[in-house]
Design a protein around this motif. Structure first.
Motif, short mmCIF file in Angstrom:
data_model
loop_
_atom_site.label_atom_id
_atom_site.label_comp_id
_atom_site.label_asym_id
_atom_site.label_seq_id
_atom_site.Cartn_x
_atom_site.Cartn_y
_atom_site.Cartn_z
N SER A 79 1.02 -1.20 0.05
CA SER A 79 0.10 0.10 0.12
C SER A 79 0.78 1.31 0.07
O SER A 79 2.22 1.14 0.36
N PRO A 80 0.36 2.51 -0.30
CA PRO A 80 1.10 3.50 -0.25
C PRO A 80 2.05 3.85 1.10
O PRO A 80 1.45 3.48 2.06
N GLY A 134 1.69 5.27 -5.71
CA GLY A 134 1.64 6.50 -5.29
C GLY A 134 2.83 6.78 -4.39
O GLY A 134 4.11 6.27 -4.69
N GLU A 135 2.66 7.30 -3.20
CA GLU A 135 3.85 7.86 -2.61
C GLU A 135 4.68 6.40 -1.79
O GLU A 135 3.93 5.83 -1.00
N VAL A 142 9.96 10.21 -8.88
CA VAL A 142 9.40 9.82 -7.64
C VAL A 142 10.03 9.97 -6.44
O VAL A 142 9.81 9.16 -5.50
N SER A 161 4.71 4.09 -9.02
CA SER A 161 3.84 4.91 -9.69
C SER A 161 2.42 4.34 -9.70
O SER A 161 1.55 4.89 -9.57
#
Length: 273
Positions: free
Chosen positions: A91-92, A115-116, A139, A112
């Motif tokens: 997960s992010p 996310g973060e 990123v 990508s």
């Protein structure tokens, strides 16, 4: 390109040297050339056997355009399966390590999709690392030159949630049987996995538990026949192994999970469909 030549002569030249997808390649070459002279030069490089990705300067991977410099390993479409497996396990906000990173395609694709993330990448080849730096900068990723874990900051010990290792797994004696585009234009260090193809993967697995967080995952791509031996290698290293396979494209990924420690305060791993 300002001039739009007929594709037919280009397609004919590309077919003559064995390009299976000559029409698609011709369109990409025309789109990538800024002048007729540049197009001629690009076609000549391709006809001479340079991989299309090295001629264009990029490869498509997981819907992204990945910069690929001459002499850098070209990310394979089958490796997108490894990325999908990795994304399904996280997960992010996770810490991602792209080992034997080449162009940095795997780490960039995972970052990508999630996310973060905190992204780190490393490769023994400085040419590959320079390419990876450009790709993962968007990123916030960092890349290091070193053999396997050699140059990583010690602050990563015990913190890595996803360890992606697209390490070489072709046996030394079979490298000569690979397509010329690979064996002549990609670094041997990115292809040759030693006598049985598993020498680098053994080193990766042996040290992985030190770098993985509790519940963290090591994911490696391998040949289907090699998977049972890698399962044993992971188990000896203290990881809980499982094998994931995909028929189209044909791909095999072995996933090793560091067991959760009873004292950890981190949440449990997400459910995998």
């Amino acid at each position: 390109m300002s001039v739009s030549p007929s594709l037919d002569p280009l397609v004919t030249r590309l077919r003559a040297v064995g390009c299976v997808f000559a029409e698609d390649e011709a369109r990409l070459l025309v789109a990538g050339a800024r002048t007729p002279a540049e197009l001629d030069a690009m076609v000549a490089m391709r006809v001479a056997g340079l991989p299309l990705e090295h001629v264009l300067g990029w490869a498509e991977f997981c819907g992204l355009r990945i910069a690929v410099d001459p002499g850098v390993f070209v990310p394979r479409r089958r490796t997108e399966f490894l990325v999908r497996q990795a994304v399904s396990l996280a997960s992010p906000g996770v810490v991602v390590l792209d080992l034997c990173c080449g162009s940095g395609a795997l780490g960039l694709a995972v970052a990508s999709a999630l996310g973060e993330v905190e992204l780190h990448a490393t490769d023994i080849d400085p040419v590959a690392v320079r390419c990876a730096v450009r790709n993962i900068a968007a990123v916030g990723g960092r890349a290091y030159v070193g053999d396997v874990y050699q140059s990583l900051p010690t602050t990563l010990l015990g913190r890595v949630d996803l360890l992606l290792a697209n390490a070489p797994y072709v046996p030394s004696g079979k490298v000569a049987l690979m397509p010329p585009e690979a064996r002549e234009h990609e670094p041997r260090v990115a292809l040759d996995g030693g006598s049985d193809g598993l020498e680098v993967l053994r080193r990766v697995a042996a040290e992985a538990p030190r770098w993985l967080a509790s519940g963290g995952h090591l994911l490696v791509e391998t040949g289907e026949r090699q998977a049972p031996r890698i399962v044993d290698i992971f188990a000896v290293a203290g990881l809980v192994p499982r094998v994931a396979r995909c028929d189209e494209p044909e791909a095999t990924v072995v996933i090793g999970t560091r067991p959760w420690e009873a004292t950890t305060s981190r949440p449990g791993p997400p459910a995998v469909p």
